[in-house]
Scaffold this motif. Structure first.
Motif, PDB file in Angstrom:
ATOM      1  N   VAL A  33       0.836  -1.208   0.000  1.00 45.30           N
ATOM      2  CA  VAL A  33       0.000   0.000   0.000  1.00 45.30           C
ATOM      3  C   VAL A  33       0.871   1.258   0.000  1.00 45.30           C
ATOM      4  O   VAL A  33       0.624   2.198  -0.769  1.00 45.30           O
ATOM      5  N   ASN A  34       1.887   1.277   0.841  1.00 43.55           N
ATOM      6  CA  ASN A  34       2.723   2.475   0.907  1.00 43.55           C
ATOM      7  C   ASN A  34       3.654   2.594  -0.285  1.00 43.55           C
ATOM      8  O   ASN A  34       4.027   3.709  -0.668  1.00 43.55           O
ATOM      9  N   GLY A  35       4.016   1.477  -0.898  1.00 41.07           N
ATOM     10  CA  GLY A  35       4.776   1.539  -2.148  1.00 41.07           C
ATOM     11  C   GLY A  35       3.951   2.149  -3.258  1.00 41.07           C
ATOM     12  O   GLY A  35       4.439   2.980  -4.037  1.00 41.07           O
ATOM     13  N   VAL A  36       2.665   1.774  -3.341  1.00 44.59           N
ATOM     14  CA  VAL A  36       1.767   2.344  -4.346  1.00 44.59           C
ATOM     15  C   VAL A  36       1.532   3.827  -4.070  1.00 44.59           C
ATOM     16  O   VAL A  36       1.505   4.652  -4.995  1.00 44.59           O
ATOM     17  N   ARG A  37       1.363   4.197  -2.787  1.00 43.84           N
ATOM     18  CA  ARG A  37       1.197   5.607  -2.441  1.00 43.84           C
ATOM     19  C   ARG A  37       2.415   6.423  -2.841  1.00 43.84           C
ATOM     20  O   ARG A  37       2.288   7.561  -3.298  1.00 43.84           O
ATOM     21  N   LYS A  38       3.581   5.843  -2.646  1.00 43.12           N
ATOM     22  CA  LYS A  38       4.826   6.568  -2.915  1.00 43.12           C
ATOM     23  C   LYS A  38       5.075   6.740  -4.407  1.00 43.12           C
ATOM     24  O   LYS A  38       5.460   7.805  -4.878  1.00 43.12           O
ATOM     25  N   HIS A  39       4.868   5.670  -5.172  1.00 38.73           N
ATOM     26  CA  HIS A  39       5.266   5.678  -6.581  1.00 38.73           C
ATOM     27  C   HIS A  39       4.094   5.661  -7.560  1.00 38.73           C
ATOM     28  O   HIS A  39       4.309   5.815  -8.758  1.00 38.73           O
ATOM     29  N   GLY A  40       2.853   5.473  -7.041  1.00 33.34           N
ATOM     30  CA  GLY A  40       1.731   5.234  -7.927  1.00 33.34           C
ATOM     31  C   GLY A  40       1.706   3.763  -8.317  1.00 33.34           C
ATOM     32  O   GLY A  40       2.726   3.068  -8.221  1.00 33.34           O
ATOM     33  N   ALA A  41       0.555   3.272  -8.779  1.00 31.22           N
ATOM     34  CA  ALA A  41       0.420   1.844  -9.081  1.00 31.22           C
ATOM     35  C   ALA A  41       1.410   1.395 -10.151  1.00 31.22           C
ATOM     36  O   ALA A  41       2.151   0.424  -9.985  1.00 31.22           O
ATOM     37  N   GLY A  42       1.433   2.135 -11.271  1.00 29.91           N
ATOM     38  CA  GLY A  42       2.362   1.779 -12.343  1.00 29.91           C
ATOM     39  C   GLY A  42       3.804   1.956 -11.929  1.00 29.91           C
ATOM     40  O   GLY A  42       4.658   1.121 -12.246  1.00 29.91           O
ATOM     41  N   GLY A  43       4.079   3.039 -11.219  1.00 33.18           N
ATOM     42  CA  GLY A  43       5.443   3.290 -10.769  1.00 33.18           C
ATOM     43  C   GLY A  43       5.938   2.234  -9.796  1.00 33.18           C
ATOM     44  O   GLY A  43       7.108   1.843  -9.844  1.00 33.18           O
ATOM     45  N   TYR A  44       5.026   1.755  -8.935  1.00 34.45           N
ATOM     46  CA  TYR A  44       5.440   0.737  -7.972  1.00 34.45           C
ATOM     47  C   TYR A  44       5.733  -0.589  -8.663  1.00 34.45           C
ATOM     48  O   TYR A  44       6.692  -1.292  -8.316  1.00 34.45           O
ATOM     49  N   VAL A  45       4.912  -0.941  -9.665  1.00 33.35           N
ATOM     50  CA  VAL A  45       5.169  -2.165 -10.429  1.00 33.35           C
ATOM     51  C   VAL A  45       6.525  -2.069 -11.130  1.00 33.35           C
ATOM     52  O   VAL A  45       7.332  -3.006 -11.085  1.00 33.35           O
ATOM     53  N   LYS A  46       6.792  -0.925 -11.746  1.00 32.65           N
ATOM     54  CA  LYS A  46       8.073  -0.737 -12.418  1.00 32.65           C
ATOM     55  C   LYS A  46       9.214  -0.747 -11.412  1.00 32.65           C
ATOM     56  O   LYS A  46      10.270  -1.357 -11.635  1.00 32.65           O
ATOM     57  N   HIS A  47       9.022  -0.085 -10.286  1.00 34.20           N
ATOM     58  CA  HIS A  47      10.029   0.000  -9.233  1.00 34.20           C
ATOM     59  C   HIS A  47      10.359  -1.378  -8.671  1.00 34.20           C
ATOM     60  O   HIS A  47      11.521  -1.686  -8.388  1.00 34.20           O
ATOM     61  N   SER A  48       9.342  -2.229  -8.526  1.00 37.93           N
ATOM     62  CA  SER A  48       9.520  -3.531  -7.893  1.00 37.93           C
ATOM     63  C   SER A  48       9.991  -4.608  -8.862  1.00 37.93           C
ATOM     64  O   SER A  48      10.782  -5.477  -8.485  1.00 37.93           O
ATOM     65  N   LEU A  49       9.500  -4.558 -10.092  1.00 35.44           N
ATOM     66  CA  LEU A  49       9.744  -5.668 -11.015  1.00 35.44           C
ATOM     67  C   LEU A  49      10.799  -5.399 -12.069  1.00 35.44           C
ATOM     68  O   LEU A  49      11.346  -6.352 -12.644  1.00 35.44           O
ATOM     69  N   PHE A  50      11.102  -4.138 -12.323  1.00 35.05           N
ATOM     70  CA  PHE A  50      12.032  -3.830 -13.407  1.00 35.05           C
ATOM     71  C   PHE A  50      13.159  -2.927 -12.913  1.00 35.05           C
ATOM     72  O   PHE A  50      13.149  -1.708 -13.159  1.00 35.05           O
ATOM     73  N   PRO A  51      14.131  -3.496 -12.194  1.00 35.11           N
ATOM     74  CA  PRO A  51      15.254  -2.691 -11.700  1.00 35.11           C
ATOM     75  C   PRO A  51      16.086  -2.163 -12.857  1.00 35.11           C
ATOM     76  O   PRO A  51      16.219  -2.838 -13.890  1.00 35.11           O
ATOM     77  N   PRO A  52      16.654  -0.960 -12.710  1.00 40.86           N
ATOM     78  CA  PRO A  52      17.458  -0.387 -13.787  1.00 40.86           C
ATOM     79  C   PRO A  52      18.760  -1.165 -13.976  1.00 40.86           C
ATOM     80  O   PRO A  52      19.270  -1.795 -13.057  1.00 40.86           O
TER      81      PRO A  52
END
Length: 228
Positions: A104-123
């Motif tokens: 929940v707080n990851g989605v709040r921080k990054h937005g739903a799409g941003g959290y998915v990208k942040h969690s699943l697609f590391p740079p």
């Protein structure tokens, strides 16, 4: 369930008693509680999440530590003799709480799409490996993290309970059911085992509460941090 209720009531009662009698110059009991809270705040919450973010989650993490410790320590208290966390249900609830908080707080921080990208697609990951890394990270976020939190705690408490039962049963057998000169000596060995395992269980009860709290803090930090 009865053991869990007893542990919860005692924990809340002790904390309320200490809080209501709190003074500027602390008593021994107040000093002990304050030392533990300060240690956890600095070494679990702030060291992992930082002071700003840590203040948002410290109540949850400290409650988890004290609650898990109370549920763990019942395994060595005469008359109770079972760790409440030795059954998977309460551990799953605690792990699910951590999972909900960091998602929940990851989605709040990054937005739903941003959290998915942040969690699943590391740079920095090669394009060819991105599907594999995304699948592994998906399993980590959704299943592995909460599952390992729950299973680690449960299994440690089950093993400790079995060891205590084994040493008590062996001592009872050697001293009561089949007494003889040789068996009395064997019973003395297993009795020392009771003392050793009991001390070990006190350590494990504390350690597992600490590990659960600090891993929860780590997972929250991974969800809300800017870098993967």
């Amino acid at each position: 369930m009865m053991v869990r209720l007893i542990a919860a009531v005692l924990l809340v009662g002790i904390m309320m008693f200490v809080a209501r009698r709190a003074t500027v110059v602390p008593t021994r009991g107040q000093s002990v509680v304050e030392i533990i809270i300060d240690y956890l705040r600095e070494n679990v919450v702030y060291s992992t999440l930082g002071k700003v973010e840590g203040k948002k989650y410290e109540k949850m993490l400290l409650t988890m530590f004290f609650g898990i410790f109370a549920f763990n320590i019942t395994g060595i208290i005469p008359g109770l003799n079972i760790a409440s966390t030795g059954l998977i249900g309460v551990c799953l609830v605690l792990a699910a709480t951590t999972w909900i908080v960091y998602v929940v707080n990851g989605v709040r921080k990054h937005g739903a799409g941003g959290y998915v990208k942040h969690s699943l697609f590391p740079p920095g990951v090669p394009v060819a490996l991105k599907p594999l890394i995304a699948f592994i990270d998906f399993l980590q976020v959704l299943i592995i993290r909460p599952a390992t939190l729950a299973l680690r705690l449960t299994i440690n408490m089950i093993v400790g309970h079995l060891l205590i039962v084994l040493t008590y049963s062996a001592t009872n057998y050697f001293w009561v059911q089949a007494p003889s000169n040789f068996n009395l000596a064997y019973g003395a060995i297993t009795f020392v085992g009771i003392l050793f395992i009991t001390c070990l269980e006190i350590f494990v009860a504390t350690l597992q509460a600490f590990i659960f709290a600090i891993l929860s803090a780590v997972y929250i930090n991974m969800a809300i941090s800017e870098d993967h």
